[in-house]
Each structure stands twice: as C-alpha cells, then as structure tokens.
Design a protein around this motif. Sequence first.
Motif, PDB file in Angstrom:
ATOM      1  N   VAL A 185       0.809  -1.371   0.072  1.00 59.78           N
ATOM      2  CA  VAL A 185       0.056  -0.026  -0.172  1.00 59.78           C
ATOM      3  C   VAL A 185       0.817   1.109  -0.255  1.00 59.78           C
TER       4      VAL A 185
ATOM      5  N   LEU B 172      -8.213  -0.060  -2.297  1.00 59.34           N
ATOM      6  CA  LEU B 172      -6.884  -0.628  -2.035  1.00 59.34           C
ATOM      7  C   LEU B 172      -6.726  -2.134  -2.390  1.00 59.34           C
TER       8      LEU B 172
ATOM      9  N   VAL C  87     -12.772   2.797   0.621  1.00 64.77           N
ATOM     10  CA  VAL C  87     -11.245   2.880   0.762  1.00 64.77           C
ATOM     11  C   VAL C  87     -10.516   1.567   0.624  1.00 64.77           C
TER      12      VAL C  87
ATOM     13  N   ILE D 203      -4.251   6.978   6.195  1.00 68.18           N
ATOM     14  CA  ILE D 203      -4.609   7.283   4.757  1.00 68.18           C
ATOM     15  C   ILE D 203      -5.421   8.441   4.723  1.00 68.18           C
TER      16      ILE D 203
ATOM     17  N   ARG E 191      -8.753  11.770   7.784  1.00 72.28           N
ATOM     18  CA  ARG E 191      -7.750  10.720   7.758  1.00 72.28           C
ATOM     19  C   ARG E 191      -8.421   9.410   8.203  1.00 72.28           C
TER      20      ARG E 191
ATOM     21  N   VAL F 173     -10.024  -1.131   7.547  1.00 72.64           N
ATOM     22  CA  VAL F 173      -9.949   0.345   7.422  1.00 72.64           C
ATOM     23  C   VAL F 173     -10.998   1.088   8.247  1.00 72.64           C
TER      24      VAL F 173
ATOM     25  N   ILE G 142      -7.239   9.207  -2.563  1.00 74.96           N
ATOM     26  CA  ILE G 142      -6.901   8.378  -1.249  1.00 74.96           C
ATOM     27  C   ILE G 142      -5.297   8.257  -1.453  1.00 74.96           C
ATOM     28  N   LYS G 143      -4.658   8.669  -0.408  1.00 76.09           N
ATOM     29  CA  LYS G 143      -3.341   8.743  -0.444  1.00 76.09           C
ATOM     30  C   LYS G 143      -2.680   8.170   0.841  1.00 76.09           C
ATOM     31  N   ALA G 144      -2.022   7.044   0.808  1.00 75.25           N
ATOM     32  CA  ALA G 144      -1.400   6.247   1.874  1.00 75.25           C
ATOM     33  C   ALA G 144      -0.215   6.973   2.503  1.00 75.25           C
TER      34      ALA G 144
END
Length: 117
Positions: free
Chosen positions: A16, A51, A47, A90, A77, A62, A106-108
């Motif tokens: 991820v 992923l 999410v 995330i 978050r 999640v 979405i940014k991990a």
Amino acid sequence: MATPRLSAAASILSAVAAGVLLVGCSASVSIGSSTPKLSKDKLADTVAEKLAATTGRPKPDVTCPENLVGKAGTTTRCTLTAEDGSTLGISVTVTSVEGKQINFDIKADETASPAAN
C-alpha cells in the motif's frame, strides 16, 4: 545469511505504501440534504475496496473517524490496521462533487506505525 521474511501484514502495508500512494475513486451517495455526505462506515469500506483492488490483496481493515462531507477540498484521515496491529494512515481528499456523487483521492502514508505493545 538468512533473510527475514515479511509478515503478510507487513507486506500488505508495504504494498500500500509503495505501490498505491494515490488512488482515485468515487462514491455515490443519496442524501436529501443540499450537501452530500458519505458515512464513515461506507467511506472506510470504499477505501478498503479500492486498496484491495489496487494491491491484489484481500480487503484490509480500514476505519474512518468521521463522515466525509461532499465539499471540494474537504479531507479526513482513515487508518488501515494490519493483522499484527501495525497501522498505516490514509488521507482522503474530496476532489469534486457532481450532484450527490462525491469524488475523492486516497493517499496512503509512506511508512506504517508499529503495533502498540
């Protein structure tokens, strides 16, 4: 020299963090209010699905602390928790809203936090 093996949880978090730092996705909601919202449970599920689809691994655990308000620029978050208890943050950012559909990125995080002892 023996090479330590990554646990399944660590490899999920690594995949991820390394491979899907930015995943675009959208969700659709049907709320009667003028500003659409996506419930925290539906957000977490969406999410996790994105992923899993991106990494080719099972859907991770999640959780998200709040509903996502459908207003461009809104962020929240969420947290991915691996089987060993380690976590990965995330960020979810609303990119646009089309009627009652909320589009978000979405940014991990790049690194995971180890499990609490």
